[in-house]
Design a protein around this motif. Structure first.
Motif, PDB file in Angstrom:
ATOM      1  N   THR A  27       0.773  -1.126  -0.041  1.00 34.87           N
ATOM      2  CA  THR A  27       0.144  -0.015   0.103  1.00 34.87           C
ATOM      3  C   THR A  27       0.995   1.350   0.218  1.00 34.87           C
ATOM      4  N   ASN A  79      -3.514   3.255   0.572  1.00 32.16           N
ATOM      5  CA  ASN A  79      -4.354   2.819  -0.497  1.00 32.16           C
ATOM      6  C   ASN A  79      -3.770   2.005  -1.195  1.00 32.16           C
ATOM      7  N   ALA A 123      -6.970   0.437  -7.390  1.00 32.87           N
ATOM      8  CA  ALA A 123      -7.730  -0.796  -8.110  1.00 32.87           C
ATOM      9  C   ALA A 123      -7.122  -1.302  -9.366  1.00 32.87           C
ATOM     10  N   ILE A 141      -7.462  -9.456  -1.017  1.00 31.62           N
ATOM     11  CA  ILE A 141      -8.122  -8.163  -1.199  1.00 31.62           C
ATOM     12  C   ILE A 141      -9.605  -8.252  -1.321  1.00 31.62           C
ATOM     13  N   TYR A 142      -9.981  -9.457  -1.578  1.00 29.74           N
ATOM     14  CA  TYR A 142     -11.725  -9.528  -1.506  1.00 29.74           C
ATOM     15  C   TYR A 142     -12.253  -9.202  -0.225  1.00 29.74           C
ATOM     16  N   TYR A 181     -11.774  -6.351   1.217  1.00 27.46           N
ATOM     17  CA  TYR A 181     -12.245  -5.005   1.282  1.00 27.46           C
ATOM     18  C   TYR A 181     -12.972  -4.442   0.024  1.00 27.46           C
ATOM     19  N   SER A 182     -13.457  -3.474  -0.161  1.00 26.15           N
ATOM     20  CA  SER A 182     -14.229  -2.997  -1.022  1.00 26.15           C
ATOM     21  C   SER A 182     -13.562  -1.812  -1.630  1.00 26.15           C
ATOM     22  N   PRO A 183     -13.268  -1.564  -3.043  1.00 25.90           N
ATOM     23  CA  PRO A 183     -12.824  -0.292  -3.421  1.00 25.90           C
ATOM     24  C   PRO A 183     -13.950   0.678  -3.447  1.00 25.90           C
ATOM     25  N   THR A 184     -13.354   2.115  -3.564  1.00 29.25           N
ATOM     26  CA  THR A 184     -14.141   3.456  -3.603  1.00 29.25           C
ATOM     27  C   THR A 184     -13.923   3.881  -4.920  1.00 29.25           C
ATOM     28  N   GLU A 203     -10.618   3.823  -9.025  1.00 28.18           N
ATOM     29  CA  GLU A 203     -11.037   3.448  -7.780  1.00 28.18           C
ATOM     30  C   GLU A 203      -9.905   3.168  -6.929  1.00 28.18           C
ATOM     31  N   TYR A 229      -8.762   1.161  -2.951  1.00 27.01           N
ATOM     32  CA  TYR A 229      -8.820   0.409  -1.876  1.00 27.01           C
ATOM     33  C   TYR A 229      -8.372   1.252  -0.686  1.00 27.01           C
TER      34      TYR A 229
END
Length: 343
Positions: free
Chosen positions: A62, A80, A83, A321-322, A324-327, A338, A340
């Motif tokens: 990250t 971060n 994505a 990484i699944y 977590y959800s991307p923004t 996007e 994470y």
């Protein structure tokens, strides 16, 4: 009632045509159920190569900040992963575990034991805890390879710059270049040996287009010239230069280099952006540009499959990484689409 019989009519009609065709031309048309009886029992699919790991995982380190210029979070603890890097790895056929740079060294090293390769992303941070984490992981990559494990590293843009600093032992070795938001071709150095490099796996026509068409994306202000790299004994003994590029002022910089003794590849260009980023109109999205993304991703994952590491499946799932959800941050029309976030 006529409508109900229409499918039956066509079935009989087309079968009669096929029968007539086979009768007149001595062609035997085998249905799938018949074909099974005309082949040997040894025709089952061959088993995958047992020496390769087809469930490989790549660790992505990250980067400090929210990846959106503070629009999502101004916390100094947030980090971060864009994505696009995650999708890039997945396009090659692997999964991702985030290596959160400001986690405790013990937790970070435990996660590092779950992956079969590492990716350093682009960004801006070149000092502090982030730099120290990257240096620690880079050292671990070399140690694992020296210990007999094939453990690849991709270093993109900032990652390229950081390992240039680390290998040279000179934190001031980088030079300034004007290569921001710019599509370019790649110029292969004379007598470049692409044997065993990522370019070996490129289709011949695409390899040729790399040197003539602007199908790779540059977005950096720093780099290193071929002359400066070659004059640094630590760098020149560690890396072979594969390609160069020119910036907007016609200054030449190294754009691709590969370690001579380790599966370490560094890019100043962004293979992930072609297929997965839309914040700049200059990112190439042609069919050939997309092929560059997939060919580059495939090489990374093909290298990771050579790893002898077979991590516990449940531990991998717990850290993927699944979880977590991307923004979506692309509404601003610039930067990443996007990200994470890790807090």
């Amino acid at each position: 009632m006529a409508i109900l019989f229409l499918p039956l009519f066509f079935f009989v009609f087309f079968n009669s045509i096929l029968y007539s065709h086979s009768s007149n031309n001595n062609i035997i048309i085998l249905q799938p159920t018949h074909r099974h009886h005309h082949t040997s029992s040894s025709s089952s699919c061959p088993a995958p190569n047992p020496n390769l790991y087809y469930q490989s995982v790549i660790g992505i380190v990250t980067h400090p900040g929210d990846g959106a210029s503070g629009r999502l979070s101004n916390s100094s603890a947030v980090s971060n992963i864009p994505a696009s890097y995650v999708k890039f790895v997945e396009a090659g056929g692997a999964r991702v575990i985030p290596l959160v740079y400001n986690e405790s060294p013990q937790k970070l090293l435990k996660k590092l034991d779950l992956v079969n390769g590492v990716l350093f992303t682009g960004g801006w941070a070149k000092d502090g805890q982030y730099f120290e984490t990257v240096r620690r992981i880079f050292k671990k990559v070399l140690e694992r390879n020296d210990g007999g494990e094939h453990f690849p590293l991709y270093a993109i843009c900032l990652g390229f710059e950081l390992i240039t600093m680390i290998v040279s032992g000179d934190n001031n070795i980088l030079e300034e270049f004007s290569a921001s938001d710019q599509a370019s071709a790649l110029h292969f150095v004379e007598n470049a040996d692409i044997e065993g490099s990522l370019f070996q796996s490129f289709p011949p026509d695409l390899l040729k287009k790399l040197s003539t068409d602007c199908i790779v994306m540059q977005n950096h202000h720093f780099g290193i010239s071929p002359e400066k790299l070659l004059n640094n004994k630590k760098l020149s003994s560690f890396f072979d230069v594969l390609t160069t590029c020119k910036d907007e002022d016609d200054k030449v910089y190294v754009s691709t280099m590969q370690s001579r003794n380790y599966p370490v590849t560094a890019f100043q260009w962004h293979p992930e952006k072609n297929a997965f980023e839309w914040g700049s109109a200059n990112i190439p999205h042609t069919e050939d540009a997309i092929r560059v993304t997939h060919s580059t991703a495939s090489f990374l994952v093909s290298e990771a499959r050579k790893s002898s590491k077979r991590p516990d499946a449940q531990e991998v799932r717990d850290n993927l990484i699944y979880n977590y959800s991307p923004t979506y941050v692309g509404k601003a029309g610039k930067g990443y689409d996007e990200v994470y976030l890790f807090r």
